[in-house]
Design a protein around this motif. Structure first.
Motif, PDB file in Angstrom:
ATOM      1  N   UNK A 107      -9.994  -0.896  -0.313  1.00 34.67           N
ATOM      2  CA  UNK A 107     -11.142  -1.505   0.387  1.00 34.67           C
ATOM      3  C   UNK A 107     -11.519  -0.756   1.660  1.00 34.67           C
ATOM      4  N   UNK A 108     -11.321   0.548   1.633  1.00 31.96           N
ATOM      5  CA  UNK A 108     -11.718   1.394   2.752  1.00 31.96           C
ATOM      6  C   UNK A 108     -12.281   2.703   2.218  1.00 31.96           C
ATOM      7  N   UNK A 109     -13.194   3.327   2.967  1.00 36.08           N
ATOM      8  CA  UNK A 109     -13.739   4.615   2.537  1.00 36.08           C
ATOM      9  C   UNK A 109     -12.668   5.705   2.518  1.00 36.08           C
ATOM     10  N   UNK A 110     -12.845   6.632   1.625  1.00 37.08           N
ATOM     11  CA  UNK A 110     -11.890   7.734   1.465  1.00 37.08           C
ATOM     12  C   UNK A 110     -11.711   8.511   2.762  1.00 37.08           C
ATOM     13  N   UNK A 111     -12.822   8.830   3.445  1.00 37.26           N
ATOM     14  CA  UNK A 111     -12.711   9.675   4.637  1.00 37.26           C
ATOM     15  C   UNK A 111     -12.001   8.962   5.783  1.00 37.26           C
ATOM     16  N   UNK A 112     -12.132   7.638   5.867  1.00 34.79           N
ATOM     17  CA  UNK A 112     -11.401   6.895   6.906  1.00 34.79           C
ATOM     18  C   UNK A 112      -9.899   6.948   6.657  1.00 34.79           C
ATOM     19  N   UNK A 113      -9.506   6.743   5.391  1.00 35.59           N
ATOM     20  CA  UNK A 113      -8.085   6.760   5.053  1.00 35.59           C
ATOM     21  C   UNK A 113      -7.497   8.158   5.236  1.00 35.59           C
ATOM     22  N   UNK A 137      -0.844  11.201   2.980  1.00 37.32           N
ATOM     23  CA  UNK A 137      -2.071  11.975   3.156  1.00 37.32           C
ATOM     24  C   UNK A 137      -2.501  12.684   1.884  1.00 37.32           C
ATOM     25  N   UNK A 138      -1.547  13.302   1.194  1.00 38.47           N
ATOM     26  CA  UNK A 138      -1.911  13.997  -0.050  1.00 38.47           C
ATOM     27  C   UNK A 138      -2.297  13.009  -1.144  1.00 38.47           C
ATOM     28  N   UNK A 139      -1.683  11.827  -1.140  1.00 35.66           N
ATOM     29  CA  UNK A 139      -2.061  10.808  -2.128  1.00 35.66           C
ATOM     30  C   UNK A 139      -3.516  10.402  -1.942  1.00 35.66           C
ATOM     31  N   UNK A 140      -3.912  10.148  -0.688  1.00 37.60           N
ATOM     32  CA  UNK A 140      -5.307   9.804  -0.409  1.00 37.60           C
ATOM     33  C   UNK A 140      -6.222  10.963  -0.761  1.00 37.60           C
ATOM     34  N   UNK A 141      -5.829  12.177  -0.379  1.00 37.85           N
ATOM     35  CA  UNK A 141      -6.630  13.362  -0.681  1.00 37.85           C
ATOM     36  C   UNK A 141      -6.922  13.468  -2.176  1.00 37.85           C
ATOM     37  N   UNK A 142      -5.965  13.105  -3.009  1.00 39.38           N
ATOM     38  CA  UNK A 142      -6.106  13.297  -4.459  1.00 39.38           C
ATOM     39  C   UNK A 142      -6.977  12.236  -5.120  1.00 39.38           C
ATOM     40  N   UNK A 143      -7.368  11.207  -4.375  1.00 41.78           N
ATOM     41  CA  UNK A 143      -8.168  10.116  -4.935  1.00 41.78           C
ATOM     42  C   UNK A 143      -9.661  10.353  -4.706  1.00 41.78           C
ATOM     43  N   UNK A 161     -13.612   8.764  -3.963  1.00 38.41           N
ATOM     44  CA  UNK A 161     -14.151   7.780  -3.022  1.00 38.41           C
ATOM     45  C   UNK A 161     -14.167   6.383  -3.639  1.00 38.41           C
ATOM     46  N   UNK A 162     -14.612   6.275  -4.884  1.00 36.29           N
ATOM     47  CA  UNK A 162     -14.692   4.964  -5.527  1.00 36.29           C
ATOM     48  C   UNK A 162     -13.311   4.349  -5.698  1.00 36.29           C
ATOM     49  N   UNK A 163     -12.335   5.165  -6.079  1.00 42.09           N
ATOM     50  CA  UNK A 163     -10.980   4.660  -6.278  1.00 42.09           C
ATOM     51  C   UNK A 163     -10.389   4.147  -4.967  1.00 42.09           C
ATOM     52  N   UNK A 164     -10.613   4.862  -3.878  1.00 38.92           N
ATOM     53  CA  UNK A 164     -10.124   4.407  -2.569  1.00 38.92           C
ATOM     54  C   UNK A 164     -10.740   3.066  -2.192  1.00 38.92           C
ATOM     55  N   UNK A 165     -12.030   2.937  -2.417  1.00 40.13           N
ATOM     56  CA  UNK A 165     -12.715   1.697  -2.068  1.00 40.13           C
ATOM     57  C   UNK A 165     -12.206   0.546  -2.935  1.00 40.13           C
ATOM     58  N   UNK A 166     -11.972   0.833  -4.203  1.00 43.24           N
ATOM     59  CA  UNK A 166     -11.486  -0.197  -5.118  1.00 43.24           C
ATOM     60  C   UNK A 166     -10.086  -0.668  -4.771  1.00 43.24           C
ATOM     61  N   UNK A 167      -9.186   0.283  -4.549  1.00 38.57           N
ATOM     62  CA  UNK A 167      -7.776  -0.046  -4.375  1.00 38.57           C
ATOM     63  C   UNK A 167      -7.427  -0.486  -2.965  1.00 38.57           C
ATOM     64  N   UNK A 210       0.832  -1.202   0.000  1.00 40.77           N
ATOM     65  CA  UNK A 210       0.000   0.000   0.000  1.00 40.77           C
ATOM     66  C   UNK A 210       0.868   1.253   0.000  1.00 40.77           C
ATOM     67  N   UNK A 211       1.980   1.222   0.741  1.00 44.21           N
ATOM     68  CA  UNK A 211       2.868   2.378   0.793  1.00 44.21           C
ATOM     69  C   UNK A 211       3.439   2.684  -0.586  1.00 44.21           C
ATOM     70  N   UNK A 212       3.846   1.638  -1.306  1.00 53.08           N
ATOM     71  CA  UNK A 212       4.395   1.846  -2.647  1.00 53.08           C
ATOM     72  C   UNK A 212       3.321   2.408  -3.584  1.00 53.08           C
ATOM     73  N   UNK A 213       2.083   1.934  -3.423  1.00 48.76           N
ATOM     74  CA  UNK A 213       0.993   2.480  -4.242  1.00 48.76           C
ATOM     75  C   UNK A 213       0.776   3.962  -3.942  1.00 48.76           C
ATOM     76  N   UNK A 214       0.797   4.302  -2.658  1.00 53.66           N
ATOM     77  CA  UNK A 214       0.584   5.701  -2.279  1.00 53.66           C
ATOM     78  C   UNK A 214       1.691   6.593  -2.827  1.00 53.66           C
ATOM     79  N   UNK A 215       2.916   6.098  -2.830  1.00 54.27           N
ATOM     80  CA  UNK A 215       4.021   6.868  -3.418  1.00 54.27           C
ATOM     81  C   UNK A 215       3.768   7.128  -4.896  1.00 54.27           C
ATOM     82  N   UNK A 216       3.375   6.079  -5.622  1.00 55.78           N
ATOM     83  CA  UNK A 216       3.128   6.243  -7.056  1.00 55.78           C
ATOM     84  C   UNK A 216       1.961   7.185  -7.316  1.00 55.78           C
TER      85      UNK A 216
END
Length: 554
Positions: free
Chosen positions: A69-75, A53-59, A61-67, A1-7
């Motif tokens: 499996x958690x809601x955007x606001x929780x992440x 944090x900025x990586x999550x912010x830029x995504x 809601x659907x993308x967060x759930x897909x990649x 997940x960390x590597x995904x967030x970096x990308x």
């Protein structure tokens, strides 16, 4: 997940911010990820969590759930809180460390759409003060710094200042109140590719007139330089700080501003736009932002607040303000809906020109059959579709006030269409939801009125007489532990000092949010009745509502 967030950060956030130098940071980042956690320096730890944090912010809601499996606001809550904790461990308030400042700068991006503007403006001020202590407001060439460090400091400084300008504007303040135009002030970031920057370089390459990695940042700085030029001109005319903004038409020559805008267009075309390829997402965004920025300047120069003080206003002047307002809605929606710009759509909500949106609704309220009214309603519908928080989060004053104005405008639209024997399409979903919200508020108001009209009954006290009031001196060690916990320095507060953690917790995307008593005054007595008074917009009141709201993204 960390590597995904970096990308995700490298693809979505870095091209629009350039706060860090990715080629230099990447080896240190991957070493930290693969090595023992205890070996990670605190400044790098803060920077890593800010990147997450900025990586999550830029995504979305659907993308967060897909990649993940958690809601955007929780992440987003998890990583912004982790960033705050890491910044505290790095003692950010007293830091002179650039990576810690970079982490704070990215954190401001991560929270800017969920933090009330006044709180964000204060926190941005802290970041600017930290940068000033580190000497970032003076160019590195005057401080004897290396070319590489000088360039990175320029990027960080202007990212902070441009963010500060916009946050001040959202708070209803003059944007450029503390601007330093001295000879030693920090220069603009250089328009060169990242691979032309490296720590051992002995000299900085000259800026190039082409599309580079730093294209978007350089482009925004060019537009900021234009605005600062107008500030300088106002200063020379002896105007005070509150008269610097372009929307005070009493203190500037519109023709002069329009000539300056034409010159800016020529500069942008010569340096950047002619090299942009619209098939490249970053290039397309830069082109759209360029057009949007030109229209913002035109809108501010002819701001509708000046129409009320001009006496008789020409038809052409009113039409110009209407046309540019509709264009602003159209261009903003394009950034949020174009599939090519999906990775950059996070950047749009913070720069929505709310005043243009308000003017369009107010014009439709007064003149429902206005030319391009159908197009305007299509853009309004798209705006609500792209920003569902405008429906479910009615605790934000700007959402409640705009919802009320929208209901008035649509009611006028229905009456005018019926009078003119025009067929009406089915009522948009967002109008139906706004009407339901109105009915809920109306019912609560009536219930409160009925309750307050009943005679007060004697209060019945049910007190256990055997309970002895606690002796303040009898505080246990457990009590002391709780009482000594430091208050979260970043926890936003609402305008009444209350906890606003509901921005993160308990989201309900399917319902219209509750609203408090303070918004009752915004509501019309009956949204089905056309408003015959058509009083001019009170822009100061709208700015207050905006300053007390955040602009949560979809």
């Amino acid at each position: 997940m960390i590597h995904q967030l970096w990308e995700i950060f490298v693809e979505n956030v870095d091209p629009l911010s350039k706060v860090v130098h990715v080629p230099t940071l990447k080896p240190a980042f991957h070493k930290a990820v693969t090595g023992p956690r205890k070996d990670i320096p605190r400044n790098l730890e803060a920077l890593m969590f800010a990147i997450y944090g900025t990586a999550i912010m830029s995504m979305g809601h659907d993308e967060c759930q897909q990649r993940f499996s958690e809601p955007h606001h929780h992440l987003l809550l998890r990583y912004t809180r982790a960033t705050e904790a890491a910044l505290s461990r790095a003692r950010f308030m007293g830091t002179t460390n650039l990576p810690v400042l970079q982490a704070l700068c990215l954190h401001l991006l991560a929270i800017r759409d969920i933090c009330e503007p006044r709180a964000l403006y204060t926190l941005t001020g802290v970041a600017v003060r930290i940068a000033q202590v580190m000497g970032l407001e003076r160019d590195g060439t005057y401080l004897g710094l290396s070319p590489f460090e000088t360039e990175i400091r320029r990027r960080v400084w202007w990212q902070l200042k441009i963010h500060d300008f916009r946050t001040a504007e959202l708070c209803g303040l003059a944007k450029f109140r503390d601007l330093d135009l001295g000879a030693e002030r920090t220069k603009w970031p250089t328009n060169i590719d990242d691979d032309q920057l490296y720590p051992s370089m002995t000299s900085l390459m000259p800026a190039e007139n082409k599309a580079t990695d730093v294209l978007f940042v350089a482009f925004r700085c060019e537009m900021t330089e234009f605005a600062l030029g107008q500030v300088t001109r106002f200063r020379k005319q002896g105007l005070n700080v509150n008269q610097w903004d372009l929307d005070d038409s009493r203190h500037h020559d519109k023709g002069e501003v329009e000539n300056a805008v034409k010159e800016l267009q020529d500069v942008l075309e010569l340096k950047y736009l002619r090299y942009c390829d619209p098939s490249q997402p970053l290039h397309l965004l830069t082109m759209l932002v360029g057009r949007y920025g030109m229209n913002v300047v035109t809108f501010l120069t002819h701001h509708p607040r000046s129409l009320a003080s001009m006496g008789k206003v020409s038809v052409s002047e009113r039409q110009l303000v209407w046309d540019v307002s509709v264009k602003l809605l159209e261009q903003h929606n394009m950034v949020q809906t174009n599939d090519m710009l999906k990775s950059f759509s996070w950047h749009a909500p913070y720069f929505r020109q709310w005043h243009a949106f308000i003017h369009v609704l107010d014009t439709l309220r007064a003149d429902p059959l206005k030319t391009d009214a159908t197009k305007a309603w299509r853009l309004i519908t798209s705006t609500y579709d792209n920003t569902p928080a405008m429906l479910w989060d009615m605790k934000k004053p700007i959402h409640a006030a705009i919802g009320n104005l929208c209901l008035k405008a649509y009611a006028a639209h229905e009456v005018a269409s019926s009078t003119s024997n025009m067929s009406l399409p089915s009522t948009p979903d967002f109008i139906m939801q706004l009407r339901q919200w109105h009915e809920d508020v109306k019912a609560k108001r009536q219930a409160r009125s009925a309750k307050s009209s009943r005679p007060l009954e004697p209060a019945v006290q049910d007190v256990d007489q055997n309970v002895t009031p606690r002796d303040p001196s009898a505080i246990t060690s457990a009590d002391e532990g709780i009482m000594s916990q430091p208050q979260d320095a970043f926890q936003p507060k609402d305008s009444n000092g209350g906890d606003t953690s509901y921005l993160f917790d308990g989201f309900d995307y399917g319902q219209v949010g509750d609203t408090g008593m303070e918004f009752d005054l915004m509501m019309p007595n009956d949204y089905g009745m056309a408003d015959s008074s058509l009083e001019p917009i009170n822009w100061e009141q709208w700015e207050t509502w905006l300053a007390e709201s955040n602009v949560m993204r979809s």
